[in-house]
Design a protein around this motif. Structure first.
Motif, short mmCIF file in Angstrom:
data_model
loop_
_atom_site.label_atom_id
_atom_site.label_comp_id
_atom_site.label_asym_id
_atom_site.label_seq_id
_atom_site.Cartn_x
_atom_site.Cartn_y
_atom_site.Cartn_z
N LEU A 115 -5.02 -0.27 -8.08
CA LEU A 115 -3.78 -0.54 -7.34
C LEU A 115 -3.89 0.00 -5.92
O LEU A 115 -3.51 -0.67 -4.94
N ASN A 116 -4.43 1.19 -5.84
CA ASN A 116 -4.59 1.81 -4.53
C ASN A 116 -5.46 0.94 -3.63
O ASN A 116 -5.15 0.72 -2.45
N TYR A 117 -6.54 0.41 -4.21
CA TYR A 117 -7.43 -0.47 -3.44
C TYR A 117 -6.68 -1.74 -3.02
O TYR A 117 -6.73 -2.15 -1.85
N PHE A 118 -5.98 -2.37 -3.97
CA PHE A 118 -5.28 -3.64 -3.67
C PHE A 118 -4.19 -3.42 -2.61
O PHE A 118 -4.08 -4.19 -1.65
N VAL A 119 -3.41 -2.35 -2.77
CA VAL A 119 -2.29 -2.11 -1.85
C VAL A 119 -2.82 -1.75 -0.46
O VAL A 119 -2.39 -2.32 0.55
N THR A 120 -3.78 -0.84 -0.41
CA THR A 120 -4.31 -0.40 0.89
C THR A 120 -4.93 -1.57 1.65
O THR A 120 -4.85 -1.64 2.88
N ASN A 121 -5.56 -2.47 0.91
CA ASN A 121 -6.23 -3.59 1.58
C ASN A 121 -5.36 -4.84 1.65
O ASN A 121 -5.83 -5.92 2.02
N ASN A 122 -4.11 -4.68 1.19
CA ASN A 122 -3.16 -5.78 1.23
C ASN A 122 -3.72 -7.03 0.54
O ASN A 122 -3.63 -8.14 1.08
N ALA A 129 3.13 -3.77 -14.37
CA ALA A 129 3.22 -5.21 -14.07
C ALA A 129 4.50 -5.47 -13.27
O ALA A 129 4.49 -6.20 -12.26
N MET A 130 5.60 -4.85 -13.72
CA MET A 130 6.87 -5.07 -13.03
C MET A 130 6.85 -4.45 -11.63
O MET A 130 7.27 -5.06 -10.65
N GLU A 131 6.29 -3.25 -11.57
CA GLU A 131 6.28 -2.51 -10.29
C GLU A 131 5.51 -3.24 -9.19
O GLU A 131 5.88 -3.19 -8.02
N TYR A 132 4.45 -3.96 -9.55
CA TYR A 132 3.59 -4.57 -8.53
C TYR A 132 3.63 -6.10 -8.51
O TYR A 132 2.87 -6.72 -7.77
N ALA A 133 4.54 -6.68 -9.29
CA ALA A 133 4.58 -8.15 -9.40
C ALA A 133 4.82 -8.82 -8.05
O ALA A 133 4.18 -9.82 -7.71
N ALA A 134 5.69 -8.25 -7.24
CA ALA A 134 6.05 -8.88 -5.96
C ALA A 134 4.87 -8.88 -4.99
O ALA A 134 4.86 -9.63 -4.01
N ARG A 135 3.89 -8.04 -5.25
CA ARG A 135 2.69 -8.02 -4.38
C ARG A 135 1.60 -8.94 -4.90
O ARG A 135 0.47 -8.92 -4.42
N ASP A 136 1.93 -9.72 -5.94
CA ASP A 136 0.95 -10.60 -6.55
C ASP A 136 -0.22 -9.82 -7.16
O ASP A 136 -1.36 -10.27 -7.15
N ILE A 137 0.12 -8.66 -7.68
CA ILE A 137 -0.88 -7.92 -8.47
C ILE A 137 -0.44 -8.08 -9.92
O ILE A 137 0.65 -7.64 -10.30
#
Ligand code: BGC
Length: 262
Positions: free
Chosen positions: A129-136, A174-182
């Motif tokens: 998650l950290n990788y996905f969020v940091t790299n958008n 899943a719920m927490e990161y759904a809006a980021r398409d993760i």
């Protein structure tokens, strides 16, 4: 190759050198993916798998790590980024089990199973998650859970507790990161022909005891679990998040009610 868009994508698979993990690595390589194969204590198995992937035209790299250590798991992230240029799919697959009556279950065993099966999933998911969020980036996390996130399993209380934890962890994240398409999903394997089960299924009596609880009347092959992982990794499941996809021949369907009993 079934899912064209997986070609060139990068996956990290914890517990990737054996059993379900190695089946997922093989399947991902067949889909044209590059795989970081994490192993804990069997470097030979991991290296053999890397060679095998090469022969089939795939690409893999083996990395030792204990999934219950954040520093170790960071090595997996760094390897994926340095060698393959990033991460698209993260599979939290490492797991273990052992059998004890609960009144005798050593605290050490309880802690180790929770550490690997549940804390390991958290640490892996956090790193991804950290990788996905940091790299958008959009992202995909797949957790190997079990039918025992739903079915109680006497003498495996620590294992069942860990998998029950994985279920709500998967749903929550899943719920927490759904809006980021993760997307975050679990696979719930039933009785699968893997090294963890080799001894049990080598005994005809125990094999029969298990298959009698499977409506499809057979144990599953690791490749059948890997097929579910490939689908969850692919864009064909683009609107699926927070589920457990059971791959269990119907084991979760209350087979005791077979033939209208009840
Ligand atoms: C366990 C296996 C078991 C299966 C069905 C899995 O989670 O790892 O040992 O055979 O559940 O009970």
């Amino acid at each position: 190759m079934v899912f064209q868009e997986l070609k060139g994508k990068v996956a990290v698979i914890t517990g990737g050198s054996m059993g379900i993990g190695s089946a997922i690595a093989k399947r991902f390589a067949e889909e044209g993916m590059k795989v970081v194969i994490n192993y804990h204590s069997h470097p030979e198995a991991a290296q053999e798998l890397v060679e095998l992937l090469k022969e089939t035209g795939g690409e893999g790299i083996a990395v030792q790590a204990d999934v219950s250590s954040e520093a170790d798991v960071q090595k997996l992230v760094d390897t994926a980024v340095e060698h393959f240029g990033g991460i698209d799919v993260w599979v939290n697959n490492a797991g273990m089990e052992n059998k004890h009556n609960t009144h005798e279950l050593p605290l050490e065993d309880w802690k180790r199973v929770i550490d690997v099966n549940l804390t390991g999933v958290f640490i892996g998911a956090k790193a991804a998650l950290n990788y996905f969020v940091t790299n958008n980036k959009k992202g995909n996390i797949i957790n190997t859970s079990s039918v025992h996130e739903q079915i109680p399993w006497p003498t495996f209380a620590h294992y069942a507790a860990s998998k029950g934890g994985v279920k709500l962890f998967t749903e929550t994240v899943a719920m927490e990161y759904a809006a980021r398409d993760i997307r975050v999903n679990s696979i719930g394997p039933g009785a699968i022909n893997t090294p963890i089960n080799a001894k049990k299924f080598a005994d005809p009596k125990q094999l029969e005891a298990t298959t009698s609880m499977v409506p499809m009347q057979r144990i599953g092959d690791p490749s059948e679990v890997a097929a579910a992982a490939a689908w969850l990794a692919s864009d064909e499941s683009s609107y699926v998040t927070g589920i457990t996809l059971f791959v269990d021949g119907g084991m979760t369907l209350y087979p005791a009610f077979q033939d209208g009993k009840g």
